[in-house]
Design a protein around this motif. Structure first.
Motif, PDB file in Angstrom:
ATOM      1  N   GLU A  62      26.210  42.156  46.033  1.00 43.35           N
ATOM      2  CA  GLU A  62      27.382  42.623  46.284  1.00 43.35           C
ATOM      3  C   GLU A  62      28.045  43.469  44.727  1.00 43.35           C
ATOM      4  N   SER A  88      31.399  47.054  47.862  1.00 47.46           N
ATOM      5  CA  SER A  88      32.722  46.476  47.735  1.00 47.46           C
ATOM      6  C   SER A  88      33.676  46.954  46.829  1.00 47.46           C
ATOM      7  N   HIS A  90      37.107  46.281  45.079  1.00 49.58           N
ATOM      8  CA  HIS A  90      37.912  45.517  44.535  1.00 49.58           C
ATOM      9  C   HIS A  90      39.019  45.956  43.420  1.00 49.58           C
ATOM     10  N   HIS A 137      34.009  43.396  53.332  1.00 46.94           N
ATOM     11  CA  HIS A 137      35.473  43.310  53.517  1.00 46.94           C
ATOM     12  C   HIS A 137      36.442  44.420  53.410  1.00 46.94           C
TER      13      HIS A 137
END
Ligand SMILES: [Zn+2]
Ligand SMILES: [Zn+2]
Length: 245
Positions: A62, A88, A90, A137
């Protein structure tokens, strides 16, 4: 029904997770999974694979997507014959990771829609970059329950168009059910748009301990089916294959 592969899990090598890879594999076999992927660097895969030969174990990362760091991601990709990369977002600035509980006060000084805007712009860039097989996500900013009142559909559309164009999948990440938002990432609305656009999917528990492997997958499968999906992706050495679930 065959459960989809759990492609998002962390081991103690991430420093914020507990349990050995072999414990994750054991749990996966117990609940009937046939394939999992460790999405951090895990040199202990060989032991887990030896002990559970019936389970297919993929090796992945990830990777945090930060604009301007693309060369570093290419360097990581060259280090090992990875099965897939999860990209991802963040960070919406150099210092603020929106999922960090230590930084919750940041939300008080920002307009939610503005955060969503920056986040989805970065997510679209990640999807467009061609560096990732899966986007992680997809609506993480909802984690603590912050939601903009303005319509975000144009932000979602732009991101999903980028994912479709570069052939990258989005994941149904069940960790959201364990957070304040109490919802799978991404929302039903995003998932429906993704299906309409033909964006493929994967499933991930984002497990940080063995008990969380494959958690709430039945719920995730129902949500995916309701959106129209009947297939999810599996990856080997960064090559995609579609499998019915
Ligand atoms: Zn993440
Ligand atoms: Zn994760």
């Amino acid at each position: 029904m065959q459960l989809p592969a759990d492609y998002h899990m962390h081991t103690p090598l991430c420093r914020h997770a507990t349990g050995e890879p072999v414990d994750y594999a054991k749990r996966a076999v117990e609940i009937g999974l046939t394939e999992i992927g460790f999405s951090d660097h895990s040199p202990m895969r060989q032991d887990a694979q030896k002990e559970f030969p019936q389970l297919t174990i993929r090796l992945a990362l990830e990777v945090d997507y930060l604009p301007g760091h693309e060369d570093w991601i290419r360097e990581l990709a060259a280090l090992h014959p990875w099965d897939y990369f999860i990209g991802s977002v963040h960070y919406v600035s150099d210092s603020w990771a929106i999922d960090d509980p230590q930084k919750l006060s940041e939300w008080k000084t920002r307009d939610s829609f503005e955060v969503w805007q920056i986040y989805f712009e970065r997510l679209a860039m990640a999807a467009e970059s061609g560096l990732f097989e899966i986007i992680g996500h997809a609506d993480l900013p909802k984690k603590f329950g912050h939601r903009p009142t303005r319509d975000c559909t144009p932000l979602y559309e732009k991101f999903l168009a980028a994912a479709k164009k570069s052939g990258c999948a989005i994941e149904l990440n069940t960790a959201g059910l364990r957070k304040d938002c109490k919802e799978i990432y991404p929302s039903r609305e995003i998932l429906q748009l993704a299906f309409q656009k033909g964006v493929p999917i994967t499933f991930g528990s984002d497990a940080h301990k063995p008990e969380e492997v494959g958690m709430n997958f039945a719920e995730a499968v129902s949500l995916a089916r309701e959106a129209g999906y009947t297939e999810s992706c599996r990856f080997a050495k960064r090559k995609r294959q579609s499998v019915k679930f």
